[in-house]
Design a protein around this motif. Sequence first.
Motif, PDB file in Angstrom:
ATOM      1  N   ASP A   1      40.137  21.358 -55.165  1.00  0.00           N
ATOM      2  CA  ASP A   1      38.928  20.858 -55.845  1.00  0.00           C
ATOM      3  C   ASP A   1      38.197  22.068 -56.340  1.00  0.00           C
ATOM      4  OD1 ASP A   1      38.010  21.742 -53.417  1.00  0.00           O
ATOM      5  OD2 ASP A   1      36.862  19.999 -52.918  1.00  0.00           O
ATOM      6  N   ASP A   2      38.534  22.928 -56.730  1.00  0.00           N
ATOM      7  CA  ASP A   2      38.060  24.054 -57.706  1.00  0.00           C
ATOM      8  C   ASP A   2      37.448  23.550 -58.865  1.00  0.00           C
ATOM      9  OD1 ASP A   2      37.084  26.199 -58.865  1.00  0.00           O
ATOM     10  OD2 ASP A   2      38.712  27.514 -58.004  1.00  0.00           O
ATOM     11  N   PRO A   3      35.855  23.597 -59.281  1.00  0.00           N
ATOM     12  CA  PRO A   3      35.557  23.176 -60.436  1.00  0.00           C
ATOM     13  C   PRO A   3      35.984  23.892 -61.518  1.00  0.00           C
ATOM     14  CG  PRO A   3      33.822  24.135 -59.024  1.00  0.00           C
ATOM     15  CD  PRO A   3      35.083  24.160 -58.309  1.00  0.00           C
ATOM     16  N   TYR A   4      36.447  25.354 -61.375  1.00  0.00           N
ATOM     17  CA  TYR A   4      36.751  25.940 -62.412  1.00  0.00           C
ATOM     18  C   TYR A   4      38.224  26.138 -62.811  1.00  0.00           C
ATOM     19  CZ  TYR A   4      31.819  27.503 -61.560  1.00  0.00           C
ATOM     20  OH  TYR A   4      30.398  27.272 -61.514  1.00  0.00           O
TER      21      TYR A   4
ATOM     22  N   SER B   1      37.757  34.690 -58.614  1.00  0.00           N
ATOM     23  CA  SER B   1      37.488  34.051 -59.835  1.00  0.00           C
ATOM     24  C   SER B   1      37.733  34.933 -60.915  1.00  0.00           C
ATOM     25  CB  SER B   1      35.833  33.696 -59.723  1.00  0.00           C
ATOM     26  OG  SER B   1      35.476  32.872 -60.317  1.00  0.00           O
ATOM     27  N   LEU B   2      36.557  35.019 -61.796  1.00  0.00           N
ATOM     28  CA  LEU B   2      36.609  35.906 -63.366  1.00  0.00           C
ATOM     29  C   LEU B   2      37.138  37.373 -62.883  1.00  0.00           C
ATOM     30  CD1 LEU B   2      36.361  35.210 -66.102  1.00  0.00           C
ATOM     31  CD2 LEU B   2      34.022  36.195 -65.977  1.00  0.00           C
ATOM     32  N   GLY B   3      36.935  37.562 -61.831  1.00  0.00           N
ATOM     33  CA  GLY B   3      37.271  39.261 -61.193  1.00  0.00           C
ATOM     34  C   GLY B   3      38.953  39.104 -61.294  1.00  0.00           C
ATOM     35  N   ALA B   4      39.456  37.908 -60.799  1.00  0.00           N
ATOM     36  CA  ALA B   4      40.955  37.794 -60.872  1.00  0.00           C
ATOM     37  C   ALA B   4      41.245  37.690 -62.195  1.00  0.00           C
ATOM     38  CB  ALA B   4      41.498  36.603 -60.129  1.00  0.00           C
ATOM     39  N   ALA B   5      40.802  37.178 -63.085  1.00  0.00           N
ATOM     40  CA  ALA B   5      41.221  37.066 -64.614  1.00  0.00           C
ATOM     41  C   ALA B   5      41.064  38.582 -65.011  1.00  0.00           C
ATOM     42  CB  ALA B   5      40.414  36.016 -65.088  1.00  0.00           C
TER      43      ALA B   5
ATOM     44  N   ALA C   1      38.744  23.424 -50.812  1.00  0.00           N
ATOM     45  CA  ALA C   1      37.859  24.594 -50.790  1.00  0.00           C
ATOM     46  C   ALA C   1      36.708  24.942 -51.554  1.00  0.00           C
ATOM     47  CB  ALA C   1      38.597  25.868 -50.214  1.00  0.00           C
ATOM     48  N   GLY C   2      36.750  24.170 -52.500  1.00  0.00           N
ATOM     49  CA  GLY C   2      35.623  24.333 -53.666  1.00  0.00           C
ATOM     50  C   GLY C   2      36.130  25.487 -54.455  1.00  0.00           C
ATOM     51  N   HIS C   3      35.418  26.576 -54.639  1.00  0.00           N
ATOM     52  CA  HIS C   3      35.497  27.623 -55.702  1.00  0.00           C
ATOM     53  C   HIS C   3      35.890  28.761 -54.652  1.00  0.00           C
ATOM     54  CE1 HIS C   3      36.017  29.992 -58.954  1.00  0.00           C
ATOM     55  NE2 HIS C   3      34.972  30.664 -58.961  1.00  0.00           N
ATOM     56  N   ILE C   4      36.017  28.304 -53.306  1.00  0.00           N
ATOM     57  CA  ILE C   4      36.085  29.457 -52.300  1.00  0.00           C
ATOM     58  C   ILE C   4      35.317  30.695 -52.293  1.00  0.00           C
ATOM     59  CG2 ILE C   4      37.867  30.790 -51.172  1.00  0.00           C
ATOM     60  CD1 ILE C   4      40.431  29.312 -52.696  1.00  0.00           C
ATOM     61  N   ASN C   5      34.039  30.485 -52.300  1.00  0.00           N
ATOM     62  CA  ASN C   5      32.898  31.378 -52.228  1.00  0.00           C
ATOM     63  C   ASN C   5      31.742  30.796 -51.361  1.00  0.00           C
ATOM     64  OD1 ASN C   5      31.978  29.093 -53.485  1.00  0.00           O
ATOM     65  ND2 ASN C   5      31.395  29.952 -55.377  1.00  0.00           N
ATOM     66  N   ALA C   6      30.675  31.444 -51.370  1.00  0.00           N
ATOM     67  CA  ALA C   6      29.695  31.291 -50.212  1.00  0.00           C
ATOM     68  C   ALA C   6      29.032  29.923 -50.131  1.00  0.00           C
ATOM     69  CB  ALA C   6      28.457  32.437 -50.204  1.00  0.00           C
ATOM     70  N   GLU C   7      28.925  29.547 -51.549  1.00  0.00           N
ATOM     71  CA  GLU C   7      28.447  28.063 -51.913  1.00  0.00           C
ATOM     72  C   GLU C   7      29.311  27.070 -51.180  1.00  0.00           C
ATOM     73  OE1 GLU C   7      26.307  31.000 -54.353  1.00  0.00           O
ATOM     74  OE2 GLU C   7      28.670  30.454 -54.141  1.00  0.00           O
TER      75      GLU C   7
ATOM     76  N   GLU D   1      40.714  28.652 -64.819  1.00  0.00           N
ATOM     77  CA  GLU D   1      41.559  28.187 -65.858  1.00  0.00           C
ATOM     78  C   GLU D   1      40.851  28.497 -67.185  1.00  0.00           C
ATOM     79  OE1 GLU D   1      43.370  23.829 -66.771  1.00  0.00           O
ATOM     80  OE2 GLU D   1      42.364  24.137 -65.050  1.00  0.00           O
ATOM     81  N   VAL D   2      40.966  29.821 -67.778  1.00  0.00           N
ATOM     82  CA  VAL D   2      40.397  30.263 -68.682  1.00  0.00           C
ATOM     83  C   VAL D   2      40.714  29.721 -70.185  1.00  0.00           C
ATOM     84  CG1 VAL D   2      39.777  32.830 -67.576  1.00  0.00           C
ATOM     85  CG2 VAL D   2      41.931  32.484 -68.675  1.00  0.00           C
ATOM     86  N   GLU D   3      41.874  29.321 -69.888  1.00  0.00           N
ATOM     87  CA  GLU D   3      42.007  28.608 -71.334  1.00  0.00           C
ATOM     88  C   GLU D   3      41.593  26.943 -71.551  1.00  0.00           C
ATOM     89  OE1 GLU D   3      46.306  29.136 -72.495  1.00  0.00           O
ATOM     90  OE2 GLU D   3      46.394  30.412 -70.736  1.00  0.00           O
ATOM     91  N   ASN D   4      41.064  26.335 -70.574  1.00  0.00           N
ATOM     92  CA  ASN D   4      40.711  25.262 -70.714  1.00  0.00           C
ATOM     93  C   ASN D   4      39.136  25.330 -71.343  1.00  0.00           C
ATOM     94  OD1 ASN D   4      39.197  22.554 -70.052  1.00  0.00           O
ATOM     95  ND2 ASN D   4      39.801  22.650 -67.969  1.00  0.00           N
ATOM     96  N   PRO D   5      39.344  24.195 -72.547  1.00  0.00           N
ATOM     97  CA  PRO D   5      37.842  24.421 -73.327  1.00  0.00           C
ATOM     98  C   PRO D   5      36.569  23.673 -72.622  1.00  0.00           C
ATOM     99  CG  PRO D   5      39.719  22.901 -74.192  1.00  0.00           C
ATOM    100  CD  PRO D   5      40.141  23.456 -72.937  1.00  0.00           C
ATOM    101  N   LYS D   6      37.049  23.015 -71.430  1.00  0.00           N
ATOM    102  CA  LYS D   6      35.680  22.805 -70.689  1.00  0.00           C
ATOM    103  C   LYS D   6      35.123  23.542 -69.862  1.00  0.00           C
ATOM    104  CE  LYS D   6      38.038  17.807 -70.877  1.00  0.00           C
ATOM    105  NZ  LYS D   6      38.578  16.942 -70.461  1.00  0.00           N
ATOM    106  N   ILE D   7      35.813  24.589 -69.658  1.00  0.00           N
ATOM    107  CA  ILE D   7      35.309  25.495 -68.636  1.00  0.00           C
ATOM    108  C   ILE D   7      33.744  25.926 -68.992  1.00  0.00           C
ATOM    109  CG2 ILE D   7      36.128  27.725 -69.883  1.00  0.00           C
ATOM    110  CD1 ILE D   7      36.654  28.879 -66.897  1.00  0.00           C
ATOM    111  N   ARG D   8      32.868  26.248 -68.089  1.00  0.00           N
ATOM    112  CA  ARG D   8      31.659  26.484 -68.184  1.00  0.00           C
ATOM    113  C   ARG D   8      31.115  27.712 -67.334  1.00  0.00           C
ATOM    114  NH1 ARG D   8      32.769  23.907 -71.944  1.00  0.00           N
ATOM    115  NH2 ARG D   8      31.514  22.141 -72.971  1.00  0.00           N
ATOM    116  N   PRO D   9      30.382  28.469 -67.884  1.00  0.00           N
ATOM    117  CA  PRO D   9      29.922  29.020 -69.285  1.00  0.00           C
ATOM    118  C   PRO D   9      31.313  29.081 -70.107  1.00  0.00           C
ATOM    119  CG  PRO D   9      29.564  30.553 -67.953  1.00  0.00           C
ATOM    120  CD  PRO D   9      30.007  29.589 -66.939  1.00  0.00           C
TER     121      PRO D   9
END
Length: 184
Positions: free
Chosen positions: A130-133, A70-74, A156-162, A97-105
């Motif tokens: 289907d990654d939300p980020y 995730s943000l660690g990759a960025a 696989a969502g965000h490929i994390n524990a959740e 997708e760090v350039e997407n203005p809809k990204i939260r936070p």
Amino acid sequence: MKASDADILIVPGYKNSGPDHWQSRWQAKLSTARRVEQEAWSKPERDDWTANIAKAVNEAEKPVVIVAHSLGAAAAVQAVPEFTNKVSGALLVAPPEVENPKIRPKHLMTFGPYSRDPLPFPAIVIASRDDPYSSYESADDIAAAWGALFMDAGKAGHINAESGFGPWPEGLMVFAKFLSKLEA
């Protein structure tokens, strides 16, 4: 390359990787793996994060292999110009997708835009449909720009524990095969 031949740097994303996250589990299993710690996991600052990653890479005594989520990759990709030590390869999972203005936070956008220059080491980008980020198409596009092998994790969502990826044995098999192809 064997895992014992490398300094494996685990680079978590926003809010760190908890004990059930695949990164934490891999770190516990791989004797040469260590986590790149950040001072502010919940309020990431690009310059601080990239400096900490570069410091870990530059202080390594063995060839470095980065395992970032995730943000660690960025942050890892943004830190590349600061590397003075050799990086043998990187596994970049679910880059946002760090350039997407809809990204939260919203402060995650401070980690963009990504460089579109090819990475100076072999890399694999693994992304979910289907990654939300990040959109799948954005991840595919940036992997191509970086010259990285792109792998489809399916839905696989965000490929994390959740998302149900605690141990993530399939990811560990991909990493083991990738590691075996790297040169020290």
